[in-house]
Design an enzyme around this catalytic site. Structure first.
Site, PDB file in Angstrom:
ATOM      1  N   GLY A 204      41.754  42.497  46.263  1.00 48.90           N
ATOM      2  CA  GLY A 204      41.996  43.023  44.925  1.00 48.90           C
ATOM      3  C   GLY A 204      41.921  41.873  43.951  1.00 48.90           C
ATOM      4  O   GLY A 204      41.284  40.862  44.226  1.00 48.90           O
TER       5      GLY A 204
ATOM      6  N   GLU B 194      43.661  32.281  41.364  1.00 43.79           N
ATOM      7  CA  GLU B 194      45.022  32.367  40.839  1.00 43.79           C
ATOM      8  C   GLU B 194      46.016  31.990  41.948  1.00 43.79           C
ATOM      9  O   GLU B 194      45.815  32.318  43.104  1.00 43.79           O
ATOM     10  CB  GLU B 194      45.303  33.780  40.323  1.00 43.79           C
TER      11      GLU B 194
ATOM     12  N   PHE C  34      38.577  33.217  54.561  1.00 44.29           N
ATOM     13  CA  PHE C  34      38.333  34.621  54.195  1.00 44.29           C
ATOM     14  C   PHE C  34      38.019  35.488  55.406  1.00 44.29           C
ATOM     15  O   PHE C  34      37.192  36.368  55.358  1.00 44.29           O
ATOM     16  CB  PHE C  34      37.246  34.711  53.112  1.00 44.29           C
TER      17      PHE C  34
ATOM     18  N   LYS D 161      35.618  43.687  40.027  1.00 44.99           N
ATOM     19  CA  LYS D 161      34.723  43.824  38.876  1.00 44.99           C
ATOM     20  C   LYS D 161      33.436  42.996  39.061  1.00 44.99           C
ATOM     21  O   LYS D 161      32.364  43.430  38.659  1.00 44.99           O
ATOM     22  CB  LYS D 161      35.441  43.432  37.585  1.00 44.99           C
TER      23      LYS D 161
ATOM     24  N   LEU E 190      38.132  28.921  40.093  1.00 44.87           N
ATOM     25  CA  LEU E 190      39.546  28.776  40.451  1.00 44.87           C
ATOM     26  C   LEU E 190      40.108  30.091  40.992  1.00 44.87           C
ATOM     27  O   LEU E 190      39.631  31.173  40.661  1.00 44.87           O
ATOM     28  CB  LEU E 190      40.369  28.292  39.260  1.00 44.87           C
TER      29      LEU E 190
ATOM     30  N   THR F  87      32.983  35.036  33.569  1.00 46.90           N
ATOM     31  CA  THR F  87      31.973  35.490  34.529  1.00 46.90           C
ATOM     32  C   THR F  87      31.132  36.581  33.867  1.00 46.90           C
ATOM     33  O   THR F  87      31.664  37.603  33.424  1.00 46.90           O
ATOM     34  CB  THR F  87      32.672  36.046  35.789  1.00 46.90           C
TER      35      THR F  87
ATOM     36  N   GLU G 281      33.506  29.506  36.502  1.00 43.44           N
ATOM     37  CA  GLU G 281      34.801  29.040  37.024  1.00 43.44           C
ATOM     38  C   GLU G 281      35.045  29.651  38.394  1.00 43.44           C
ATOM     39  O   GLU G 281      34.816  30.836  38.593  1.00 43.44           O
ATOM     40  CB  GLU G 281      35.903  29.453  36.040  1.00 43.44           C
TER      41      GLU G 281
ATOM     42  N   LYS H 105      48.042  38.985  45.236  1.00 42.93           N
ATOM     43  CA  LYS H 105      48.221  37.977  46.277  1.00 42.93           C
ATOM     44  C   LYS H 105      49.436  37.134  45.913  1.00 42.93           C
ATOM     45  O   LYS H 105      49.898  37.185  44.758  1.00 42.93           O
ATOM     46  CB  LYS H 105      46.978  37.114  46.433  1.00 42.93           C
TER      47      LYS H 105
ATOM     48  N   CYS I 123      39.160  39.636  39.620  1.00 46.05           N
ATOM     49  CA  CYS I 123      37.742  39.244  39.670  1.00 46.05           C
ATOM     50  C   CYS I 123      36.917  39.967  40.723  1.00 46.05           C
ATOM     51  O   CYS I 123      35.819  40.438  40.424  1.00 46.05           O
ATOM     52  CB  CYS I 123      37.643  37.744  39.920  1.00 46.05           C
TER      53      CYS I 123
HETATM   54  N1  LIG Z   1      41.468  34.922  36.739  1.00 40.63           N
HETATM   55  C1  LIG Z   1      40.695  34.336  37.648  1.00 40.63           C
HETATM   56  O1  LIG Z   1      41.113  34.079  38.768  1.00 40.63           O
HETATM   57  C2  LIG Z   1      39.281  33.955  37.307  1.00 40.63           C
HETATM   58  C3  LIG Z   1      38.597  33.049  38.131  1.00 40.63           C
HETATM   59  C4  LIG Z   1      37.291  32.709  37.804  1.00 40.63           C
HETATM   60  C5  LIG Z   1      36.665  33.299  36.714  1.00 40.63           C
HETATM   61  N2  LIG Z   1      37.336  34.202  35.961  1.00 40.63           N
HETATM   62  C6  LIG Z   1      36.677  34.783  34.804  1.00 40.63           C
HETATM   63  O2  LIG Z   1      37.157  34.128  33.637  1.00 40.63           O
HETATM   64  C7  LIG Z   1      37.229  35.061  32.544  1.00 40.63           C
HETATM   65  C8  LIG Z   1      38.646  35.092  32.004  1.00 40.63           C
HETATM   66  O3  LIG Z   1      39.497  35.568  33.020  1.00 40.63           O
HETATM   67  P1  LIG Z   1      41.075  35.506  32.880  1.00 40.63           P
HETATM   68  O4  LIG Z   1      41.630  35.975  34.162  1.00 40.63           O
HETATM   69  O5  LIG Z   1      41.473  34.177  32.360  1.00 40.63           O
HETATM   70  O6  LIG Z   1      41.302  36.605  31.743  1.00 40.63           O
HETATM   71  P2  LIG Z   1      42.652  36.961  30.963  1.00 40.63           P
HETATM   72  O7  LIG Z   1      42.594  38.394  30.686  1.00 40.63           O
HETATM   73  O8  LIG Z   1      43.822  36.379  31.708  1.00 40.63           O
HETATM   74  O9  LIG Z   1      42.527  36.140  29.609  1.00 40.63           O
HETATM   75  C9  LIG Z   1      41.586  36.418  28.617  1.00 40.63           C
HETATM   76  C10 LIG Z   1      42.180  36.031  27.286  1.00 40.63           C
HETATM   77  O10 LIG Z   1      41.141  36.101  26.304  1.00 40.63           O
HETATM   78  C11 LIG Z   1      41.741  36.553  25.103  1.00 40.63           C
HETATM   79  N3  LIG Z   1      40.688  36.991  24.161  1.00 40.63           N
HETATM   80  C12 LIG Z   1      40.037  38.171  24.095  1.00 40.63           C
HETATM   81  N4  LIG Z   1      39.146  38.141  23.089  1.00 40.63           N
HETATM   82  C13 LIG Z   1      39.218  36.910  22.518  1.00 40.63           C
HETATM   83  C14 LIG Z   1      38.536  36.270  21.453  1.00 40.63           C
HETATM   84  N5  LIG Z   1      37.591  36.896  20.774  1.00 40.63           N
HETATM   85  N6  LIG Z   1      38.861  35.005  21.145  1.00 40.63           N
HETATM   86  C15 LIG Z   1      39.817  34.349  21.851  1.00 40.63           C
HETATM   87  N7  LIG Z   1      40.489  34.909  22.876  1.00 40.63           N
HETATM   88  C16 LIG Z   1      40.192  36.172  23.201  1.00 40.63           C
HETATM   89  C17 LIG Z   1      42.692  37.632  25.564  1.00 40.63           C
HETATM   90  O11 LIG Z   1      43.652  37.946  24.576  1.00 40.63           O
HETATM   91  C18 LIG Z   1      43.300  36.954  26.808  1.00 40.63           C
HETATM   92  O12 LIG Z   1      44.453  36.206  26.486  1.00 40.63           O
HETATM   93  C19 LIG Z   1      36.731  36.392  33.107  1.00 40.63           C
HETATM   94  O13 LIG Z   1      35.368  36.527  32.850  1.00 40.63           O
HETATM   95  C20 LIG Z   1      36.973  36.242  34.589  1.00 40.63           C
HETATM   96  O14 LIG Z   1      36.095  37.043  35.354  1.00 40.63           O
HETATM   97  C21 LIG Z   1      38.649  34.529  36.212  1.00 40.63           C
END
Ligand SMILES: NC(=O)c1ccc[n+]([C@@H]2O[C@H](COP(=O)([O-])OP(=O)(O)OC[C@H]3O[C@@H](n4cnc5c(N)ncnc54)[C@H](O)[C@@H]3O)[C@@H](O)[C@H]2O)c1
Length: 442
Positions: free
Chosen positions: A253, A151, A245, A259, A149, A119, A147, A316, A256
């Site tokens: 919390g 968690e 919702f 932030k 999704l 994001t 994305e 959650k 996502c």
């Molecule tokens: N978690 C959610 O529910 C969710 C839902 C939709 C969108 N997003 C978005 O998706 C993105 C990822 O979220 P997340 O929760 O999966 O994050 P996360 O922190 O669980 O995973 C991120 C991963 O990226 C790795 N990383 C960092 N730098 C890297 C690089 N240069 N090359 C390869 N890997 C690298 C980290 O080590 C980590 O394992 C964010 O922008 C988030 O806002 C998250």
């Protein structure tokens, strides 16, 4: 079938990789954490996400894990960016991990489409496109594919999405990315890159607005004697509004919401617009996390030396994610008031985040000798709190139900004083007498 590289083995990267492999694509997931890659290679999943372990194991033949950029990109047609974009001190999104991925792209013989799943603020795609062009990587296409999704239900959300959003500079790149989702029944939304980026930020802003809205309604309900559960049901049945919702609680919390809402507020501000509504949505949420303290004080007076069981720590149920979890704020407030805090969560480990808290292996252990039990995360097993065993273990039978998980009537009938969120609460509750000792043993 395509060859896909995924940068980031977190919640989004792993779920995306496993689901694309399940659709038949060849997937290489790259991360920078050696221990994470080692675990994945050994068949262990470093995060708690229902269904993910089975999906990774079932598609092991089409999935591999690496620390090496070249290995990940070898023959790849697509490079998905799924790295974290946490907030900076200013509230803007920290894009350093995204830029590290972009900067690490070498010159390639094949056509590669860089797909942004992380994001990011609106305008990021433009900047990445310009950076790629400056480096002469004109053969690398760029697509925003945000994305959505959640968690806890991430695998199902990927396989049954409400929509797939694809924003591209070149229609051909967008079509190629959309084709990766063949086999998934959904509505495809094709847009320009900036609009795709905004859809993601605006969706999260709207979801949090709904939660803060119902939390404010809940707070008024408490003052005027209405029950927010009935109110929310009555609102949600209106087809123009819908029921999602609208669940009052101790605030939103997670990794996502906070932030992304902050990033959108700052993005608006940086662009010269004061987003008043979002400021209120954020402030309401901050206050909501603290309201439990007043509810406890109403029954217990000062909390110094009182023992409070904090039940559920993850932001959650269904996840071990503690990022921005309301439990962290609440536990810290309780510690600051001088309370003894006993905490339990079935999967989340908060020992490195909360010092001075006693962590327990079961909720029954957590309520041992407690003056109150606070439900912070609605783990389904917590309905068992109404059992005589739990009541018998507590010094004082008070439940503050921060997620309206329990039936207030049943809680009071079981001998507890009960406080929900936005639900009528007798000003002085006399708990039912404790059950006979032989009943407690049952
Ligand atoms: N978690 C959610 O529910 C969710 C839902 C939709 C969108 N997003 C978005 O998706 C993105 C990822 O979220 P997340 O929760 O999966 O994050 P996360 O922190 O669980 O995973 C991120 C991963 O990226 C790795 N990383 C960092 N730098 C890297 C690089 N240069 N090359 C390869 N890997 C690298 C980290 O080590 C980590 O394992 C964010 O922008 C988030 O806002 C998250």
């Amino acid at each position: 079938m395509s060859k896909i590289a995924i940068f980031g083995a977190g919640y989004v990267g792993l779920v995306t990789g496993a689901c694309f492999a399940d659709l038949g694509h060849d997937v290489v997931v790259r991360d920078i954490l050696p221990e994470r890659i080692d675990e994945l290679r050994a068949g262990r999943v470093p995060i708690h996400e229902p269904g993910l372990e089975e999906l990774l194991a079932g598609n092991a033949g089409r999935l591999s894990f690496t620390l090496d950029v070249q290995e990940a990109l070898d023959g790849a047609e697509f490079a998905f960016v799924a790295v974290g974009t946490p907030p900076t001190y200013s509230g803007d999104a920290d894009l350093s991990a995204v830029w590290t991925v972009v900067d690490s792209l070498p010159k390639l013989d094949q056509r590669l489409t860089l797909v942004m799943k992380s994001t990011v603020p609106v305008g990021t795609g433009e900047k990445v496109r310009a950076a790629l062009d400056t480096r002469g990587l004109v053969g690398v296409g760029y697509v925003s594919n945000p994305e959505f999704l959640a968690e806890g239900t991430a695998v199902r959300d990927f396989t049954h999405p409400d929509r797939v959003v694809v924003g591209a500079f070149e229609p051909g790149d967008g079509e190629r990315v959309a084709a990766l989702y063949e086999g998934i029944e959904t509505t495809l939304v094709t847009t320009d890159v900036a609009s795709a980026e905004m859809i993601k930020l605006a969706s999260n802003a709207f979801l949090t607005t709904r939660i803060s809205f119902i939390n404010e309604i809940a707070n008024v309900c408490e003052l005027v004697g209405a029950d927010v559960m009935d109110v929310a049901r009555g609102i949600g049945l209106d087809h123009r509004l819908g029921s999602h919702f609208l669940r009052a609680g101790v605030g939103w919390g997670g990794s996502c919401f906070g932030k992304d809402v902050s990033a959108l507020k700052q993005l608006a501000g940086n662009s010269g617009y004061h987003f008043q509504l979002l400021s209120a949505v954020i402030e309401v949420n901050e206050l909501q996390k603290r309201r439990v303290v007043a509810k406890l004080e109403k029954h217990l007076g000062k909390l110094r030396d009182r023992t409070i069981a904090v039940l559920g720590l993850a932001f959650k149920p269904g996840t071990d994610d503690l990022r921005d979890a309301p439990s962290l704020v609440l536990a810290s407030r309780l510690l600051a008031e001088g309370a003894d805090v006993r905490a339990w969560d079935p999967v989340a480990d908060a020992a490195h985040l909360l010092h001075g808290v006693t962590f327990c292996d079961s909720y029954l252990e957590a309520v041992q000798g407690a003056d109150a039990a606070v439900i912070v995360t609605e783990w389904p097993e917590l309905v068992g709190l109404l059992a005589p065993e739990a009541r018998g273990a507590m010094k004082n039978p008070l439940i503050v139900d921060g997620r309206n998980l329990l039936d207030p009537g049943a809680a009071r009938a079981a001998g507890f004083a009960y406080e929900g969120i936005g639900r009528p609460s007798p000003s002085s509750q006399t708990p039912a007498p404790a059950p006979e000792p032989d009943t407690v043993q049952q």
